[in-house]
Design a protein around this motif. Sequence first.
Motif, PDB file in Angstrom:
ATOM      1  N   ARG A   1      12.527   5.584   7.683  1.00 53.27           N
ATOM      2  CA  ARG A   1      12.806   6.514   6.589  1.00 53.27           C
ATOM      3  C   ARG A   1      11.831   7.677   6.573  1.00 53.27           C
ATOM      4  NH1 ARG A   1      13.517   3.506   0.955  1.00 53.27           N
ATOM      5  NH2 ARG A   1      14.074   5.616   0.339  1.00 53.27           N
ATOM      6  N   GLU A   2      10.550   7.387   6.773  1.00 53.02           N
ATOM      7  CA  GLU A   2       9.514   8.408   6.644  1.00 53.02           C
ATOM      8  C   GLU A   2       9.283   9.188   7.933  1.00 53.02           C
ATOM      9  OE1 GLU A   2       7.988   9.205   3.795  1.00 53.02           O
ATOM     10  OE2 GLU A   2       9.225   7.723   2.754  1.00 53.02           O
ATOM     11  N   GLY A   3       9.695   8.621   9.069  1.00 50.21           N
ATOM     12  CA  GLY A   3       9.457   9.286  10.339  1.00 50.21           C
ATOM     13  C   GLY A   3       7.993   9.325  10.733  1.00 50.21           C
ATOM     14  N   SER A   4       7.217   8.402  10.188  1.00 46.54           N
ATOM     15  CA  SER A   4       5.765   8.415  10.415  1.00 46.54           C
ATOM     16  C   SER A   4       5.177   7.053  10.072  1.00 46.54           C
ATOM     17  CB  SER A   4       5.117   9.503   9.549  1.00 46.54           C
ATOM     18  OG  SER A   4       3.729   9.315   9.430  1.00 46.54           O
ATOM     19  N   PHE A   5       4.278   6.550  10.927  1.00 49.99           N
ATOM     20  CA  PHE A   5       3.600   5.278  10.653  1.00 49.99           C
ATOM     21  C   PHE A   5       2.644   5.436   9.472  1.00 49.99           C
ATOM     22  CE2 PHE A   5       5.475   4.179  14.553  1.00 49.99           C
ATOM     23  CZ  PHE A   5       5.337   2.819  14.778  1.00 49.99           C
ATOM     24  N   SER A   6       1.935   6.569   9.411  1.00 49.84           N
ATOM     25  CA  SER A   6       0.964   6.760   8.325  1.00 49.84           C
ATOM     26  C   SER A   6       1.667   6.919   6.984  1.00 49.84           C
ATOM     27  CB  SER A   6       0.083   7.981   8.609  1.00 49.84           C
ATOM     28  OG  SER A   6       0.859   9.156   8.722  1.00 49.84           O
ATOM     29  N   LYS A   7       2.784   7.647   6.954  1.00 54.04           N
ATOM     30  CA  LYS A   7       3.524   7.808   5.700  1.00 54.04           C
ATOM     31  C   LYS A   7       4.135   6.489   5.257  1.00 54.04           C
ATOM     32  CE  LYS A   7       4.640  12.718   6.232  1.00 54.04           C
ATOM     33  NZ  LYS A   7       5.730  13.714   6.404  1.00 54.04           N
ATOM     34  N   ALA A   8       4.597   5.699   6.210  1.00 54.27           N
ATOM     35  CA  ALA A   8       5.152   4.377   5.874  1.00 54.27           C
ATOM     36  C   ALA A   8       4.067   3.486   5.276  1.00 54.27           C
ATOM     37  CB  ALA A   8       5.754   3.733   7.116  1.00 54.27           C
ATOM     38  N   ALA A   9       2.865   3.564   5.845  1.00 53.59           N
ATOM     39  CA  ALA A   9       1.754   2.770   5.317  1.00 53.59           C
ATOM     40  C   ALA A   9       1.437   3.169   3.882  1.00 53.59           C
ATOM     41  CB  ALA A   9       0.519   2.959   6.202  1.00 53.59           C
ATOM     42  N   SER A  10       1.432   4.477   3.630  1.00 54.69           N
ATOM     43  CA  SER A  10       1.177   4.964   2.273  1.00 54.69           C
ATOM     44  C   SER A  10       2.274   4.507   1.317  1.00 54.69           C
ATOM     45  CB  SER A  10       1.075   6.494   2.287  1.00 54.69           C
ATOM     46  OG  SER A  10       0.896   7.004   0.989  1.00 54.69           O
ATOM     47  N   LEU A  11       3.528   4.564   1.773  1.00 54.40           N
ATOM     48  CA  LEU A  11       4.657   4.161   0.937  1.00 54.40           C
ATOM     49  C   LEU A  11       4.572   2.692   0.540  1.00 54.40           C
ATOM     50  CD1 LEU A  11       7.516   4.935  -0.213  1.00 54.40           C
ATOM     51  CD2 LEU A  11       8.451   4.089   1.952  1.00 54.40           C
ATOM     52  N   LEU A  12       4.145   1.849   1.468  1.00 54.95           N
ATOM     53  CA  LEU A  12       4.112   0.405   1.222  1.00 54.95           C
ATOM     54  C   LEU A  12       2.760  -0.086   0.725  1.00 54.95           C
ATOM     55  CD1 LEU A  12       6.142  -0.913   4.301  1.00 54.95           C
ATOM     56  CD2 LEU A  12       6.967  -0.403   1.989  1.00 54.95           C
ATOM     57  N   GLY A  13       1.781   0.822   0.630  1.00 54.23           N
ATOM     58  CA  GLY A  13       0.460   0.417   0.164  1.00 54.23           C
ATOM     59  C   GLY A  13      -0.292  -0.437   1.163  1.00 54.23           C
ATOM     60  N   LEU A  14      -0.054  -0.174   2.460  1.00 54.90           N
ATOM     61  CA  LEU A  14      -0.709  -0.927   3.525  1.00 54.90           C
ATOM     62  C   LEU A  14      -1.531   0.017   4.401  1.00 54.90           C
ATOM     63  CD1 LEU A  14       2.340  -3.129   4.608  1.00 54.90           C
ATOM     64  CD2 LEU A  14       0.416  -3.846   3.173  1.00 54.90           C
ATOM     65  N   THR A  15      -2.299  -0.552   5.312  1.00 51.26           N
ATOM     66  CA  THR A  15      -3.008   0.278   6.275  1.00 51.26           C
ATOM     67  C   THR A  15      -2.089   0.604   7.443  1.00 51.26           C
ATOM     68  OG1 THR A  15      -3.845  -1.615   7.538  1.00 51.26           O
ATOM     69  CG2 THR A  15      -5.184  -0.838   5.655  1.00 51.26           C
ATOM     70  N   GLN A  16      -2.403   1.686   8.139  1.00 47.26           N
ATOM     71  CA  GLN A  16      -1.583   2.036   9.297  1.00 47.26           C
ATOM     72  C   GLN A  16      -1.641   0.969  10.390  1.00 47.26           C
ATOM     73  OE1 GLN A  16      -1.779   6.110  10.547  1.00 47.26           O
ATOM     74  NE2 GLN A  16      -1.030   5.661  12.602  1.00 47.26           N
ATOM     75  N   PRO A  17      -2.817   0.378  10.680  1.00 48.11           N
ATOM     76  CA  PRO A  17      -2.831  -0.705  11.681  1.00 48.11           C
ATOM     77  C   PRO A  17      -1.928  -1.877  11.306  1.00 48.11           C
ATOM     78  CG  PRO A  17      -5.047   0.118  11.327  1.00 48.11           C
ATOM     79  CD  PRO A  17      -4.180   0.770  10.286  1.00 48.11           C
ATOM     80  N   ALA A  18      -1.826  -2.184  10.000  1.00 44.70           N
ATOM     81  CA  ALA A  18      -0.947  -3.281   9.567  1.00 44.70           C
ATOM     82  C   ALA A  18       0.515  -2.944   9.868  1.00 44.70           C
ATOM     83  CB  ALA A  18      -1.146  -3.550   8.080  1.00 44.70           C
ATOM     84  N   ILE A  19       0.904  -1.694   9.597  1.00 46.87           N
ATOM     85  CA  ILE A  19       2.279  -1.262   9.894  1.00 46.87           C
ATOM     86  C   ILE A  19       2.517  -1.319  11.396  1.00 46.87           C
ATOM     87  CG2 ILE A  19       3.843   0.709   9.897  1.00 46.87           C
ATOM     88  CD1 ILE A  19       3.639  -0.509   7.178  1.00 46.87           C
ATOM     89  N   THR A  20       1.556  -0.819  12.166  1.00 45.50           N
ATOM     90  CA  THR A  20       1.695  -0.812  13.630  1.00 45.50           C
ATOM     91  C   THR A  20       1.862  -2.231  14.167  1.00 45.50           C
ATOM     92  OG1 THR A  20       0.346   1.196  13.785  1.00 45.50           O
ATOM     93  CG2 THR A  20       0.580  -0.125  15.788  1.00 45.50           C
ATOM     94  N   ALA A  21       1.094  -3.172  13.615  1.00 46.84           N
ATOM     95  CA  ALA A  21       1.181  -4.567  14.062  1.00 46.84           C
ATOM     96  C   ALA A  21       2.548  -5.168  13.740  1.00 46.84           C
ATOM     97  CB  ALA A  21       0.072  -5.394  13.408  1.00 46.84           C
ATOM     98  N   GLN A  22       3.076  -4.876  12.548  1.00 43.35           N
ATOM     99  CA  GLN A  22       4.398  -5.392  12.168  1.00 43.35           C
ATOM    100  C   GLN A  22       5.475  -4.850  13.102  1.00 43.35           C
ATOM    101  OE1 GLN A  22       4.836  -7.718  10.129  1.00 43.35           O
ATOM    102  NE2 GLN A  22       3.439  -7.638   8.397  1.00 43.35           N
TER     103      GLN A  22
END
Length: 295
Positions: free
Chosen positions: A16-37
């Motif tokens: 949806r966001e087209g970005s790992f960092s924006k997705a992390a901000s949206l979900l209240g997580l860190t970018q490494p956590a999003i990358t790992a998922q």
Amino acid sequence: MAMRYFQLRAFDAVAREGSFSKAASLLGLTQPAITAQIRNLEEDCKQALFVRTAEGASLTDAAKPLFELTRQMFAVEEQIEDMVSQATLFRHGSLKLAADGPQVILQVVAAFRAQYPDIELSVSFGSQREVWDDLLAYRVDAAVIGNVKSDTRVMAIPVAQQDMRVLVPKRHPLAAAKSVSVADLRAYSVIRREAGSNTQRLVDEALRRAKVSLPTAMKLGSREAVLEAVRQGLGIGFVLEREIPAGTRTVAIPVEELRGCNVDSVVCLHSQRKRGIVQTFLAVAETVANLERDR
């Protein structure tokens, strides 16, 4: 199963966001956590789900069907959350909007804000093509687009109709004209908008129908840049009537072939319209549309 849920939630957010960092901000997580998922989900799927570039992340062709399914999955979840929100009379919640111009959407936003002052609203602006892409990619909940094309995925509520005007400097030879035809503009260089601009598309269609071509002075990437270029005497430009700038340095003249050429509509995906907060925004848009018709 719980682990797969969080992987799919991360996937859906990045898509949806087209970005790992924006997705992390949206979900209240860190970018490494999003990358790992995402990495774990790609391993399970045995294929890449995103094309990663310096500009962000875009879906691979193989991932697009999965995104359609996660949107359905999380849209139901969002509907449940909205139902709970309705029970508290919208005392909280957020709505993401986009538009190809500020005038009409801010009119609807003002009406919505008057009734639901505690809802967090965000509005982004871009060309018609950019806003349409944001809508289809679920990056926004609803949008206002001029002359929206028919699409089975989308519902539209026409809100306002506008004429097109040609904008000229105050001392221009046409400045005293009450109206002009596109043929009257042949001798003057025009400042063109960027590809994807609704304004430019309407002008180009009128020129094709009239079999008229206008010399190009330059191409600029925003409405504001065109307005300033006209003020500086760099060429003539086109604006919709609600976009006519204040001040005395320019004159906006009706163009006969472009009267009533633009219809602004509030649009949303059918898959999103059942969400309570989106339904409420659409109802406010209907009210604004009725008020416009009664004027």
